[in-house]
Design an enzyme around this catalytic site. Sequence first.
Site, PDB file in Angstrom:
ATOM      1  N   GLU A 165       0.813  -1.103  -0.130  1.00 56.28           N
ATOM      2  CA  GLU A 165      -0.019  -0.072   0.092  1.00 56.28           C
ATOM      3  C   GLU A 165       0.733   1.317   0.080  1.00 56.28           C
ATOM      4  OE1 GLU A 165      -3.203   0.399   2.698  1.00 56.28           O
ATOM      5  OE2 GLU A 165      -4.262  -1.716   1.652  1.00 56.28           O
ATOM      6  N   GLU A 378      -5.273  -8.595  -0.218  1.00 60.56           N
ATOM      7  CA  GLU A 378      -5.977  -8.172   0.951  1.00 60.56           C
ATOM      8  C   GLU A 378      -7.749  -8.020   0.422  1.00 60.56           C
ATOM      9  OE1 GLU A 378      -4.864  -5.365   3.818  1.00 60.56           O
ATOM     10  OE2 GLU A 378      -2.630  -5.862   3.352  1.00 60.56           O
TER      11      GLU A 378
END
Length: 483
Positions: A165, A378
């Site tokens: 991320e 995720e």
Amino acid sequence: MQENNKSFPKDFLWGASSSSAQVEGGYDCDGKGLTIWDVKKLNPGTCSFHYASDFYHHYKEDIALMAEMGFKAYRMSISWARIMPTGEGEVNQAGLDFYKKVFKECHKYGIEPIVTIFHFDLPLALQQKYDGWNNRLLIDKYVAYCKVLFEHYKEDVKYWLTYNEQNMTIFYGAFDMTGGTGKFQTLNTLYNQAHIQLVAQAKAIHLCHELCPNAMIGPAPNITTSYPNTANPIDYIAAMNMDDLRNNFYTDALVFGEYPKSVYRYFEMNDIKLDIHEGDFECMKTCHPDFIGFNCYGNDTTKYLAYYEQDLDSLENADNRNMSYLRALGEKPGIGKACENPFFEKNRFDGNAFDPYCIRVTARRLSDRYHLPLIITENGYGRADILEEDQTIHDPYRIEHLRRTIEEMKIGIEEGANIIGYCPWSALDLVSTREGISKRYGFIYVDRDEDDEKAKHAQMKRYRKDSFYWYKKVIASNGEELY
Ligand code: BG6
């Protein structure tokens, strides 16, 4: 249309995710150095990352439980400071040995580790000595760390992820939410960090191809697609520009070696000037990631927002669990702002709105744009769970959330999305980035609360949630049995 009930590929990588800082604990064990997350400013009432779920001492039991669910893959991360306590120089043998043992345990059950090289937990010494990612020297530090990993785990790891991320640490990064310094950062600072981090990743991808020819490597950003708020063309353009700024900036860099043109307009409006060195774009253009990993919890909905000078001062020291804090940081003058989507589904068990189409839509878009395999690194549903007196945990809301997402993901694959693996967050309960251990995501319940002192000596017993048994069925049927 032809009946097709075989949409998940035969070797589909069913599994789940975690990250070192959020699951391991053992923050000062066996020579590990401190990370920025070990000293991170916490929200009131939430535990630290010091003891987490104590995977460090429970890994055998945890991996056995993952094997019982039938995992084909386990997405995890390595703590840089466990390998190199100050982030550079001397290597900590005990740290290297720990992950070797974890990989061995995974392979014992035929579980493929999908390994994130860096998941937010920067060694503290690198932050203090070099000012972290503001310093181009971090490129060399990161690549030196990667070299140790690639050389040492060449035989153990087939799938590497460069950086978790990265885009979120920039997009929501005004107060260094994930880095934990709480320091205000200007847009110019943030986008220069982004550029440095992208060059570092590109170099790591080159190095991996050189040192581990049998491995595959890719980034792990958080990618959502922006739905336009209305059919007004201005909202459609806002959604496209938001996608460029939030997502494509990072993936285009590593796949095409360039930044989207619309982002340069945003840079001009906001006086952002990148310090680009000779060879940076060439290095990105020629690195060729083997796949794209991406986290996807739900897509966004964007409404056009005219340019204005944003003043974020009032957000300093705000509790970052607050949705209005996140909304303010997600507001991008001159591009757009996020708004509620009345078409999202309501979870039948708790009424919460969610977007089961997120992966279907986003994976299709990424497949069209990049023509690379995709791993969902995720996705999932975090909230409190209750351990009943008979030691069961009933989490139908989580099953519903994941089931609907998998149903749509399956159709996405039939429509052409090249997804090769699905690793929802998280394998077992772990410490949330902002909301302690009370916000749980796991299939495996970890018995601890927010009290660090108690956690230090707690047994942290593991329990199988209802979703554990459900996911086991899903995997055994290769995604066919979802009820
Ligand atoms: C992702 C991160 O943003 O979402 C994870 O990669 C994080 O580290 C997960 O835990 C869930 O977010 P949160 O804030 O609920 O922990």
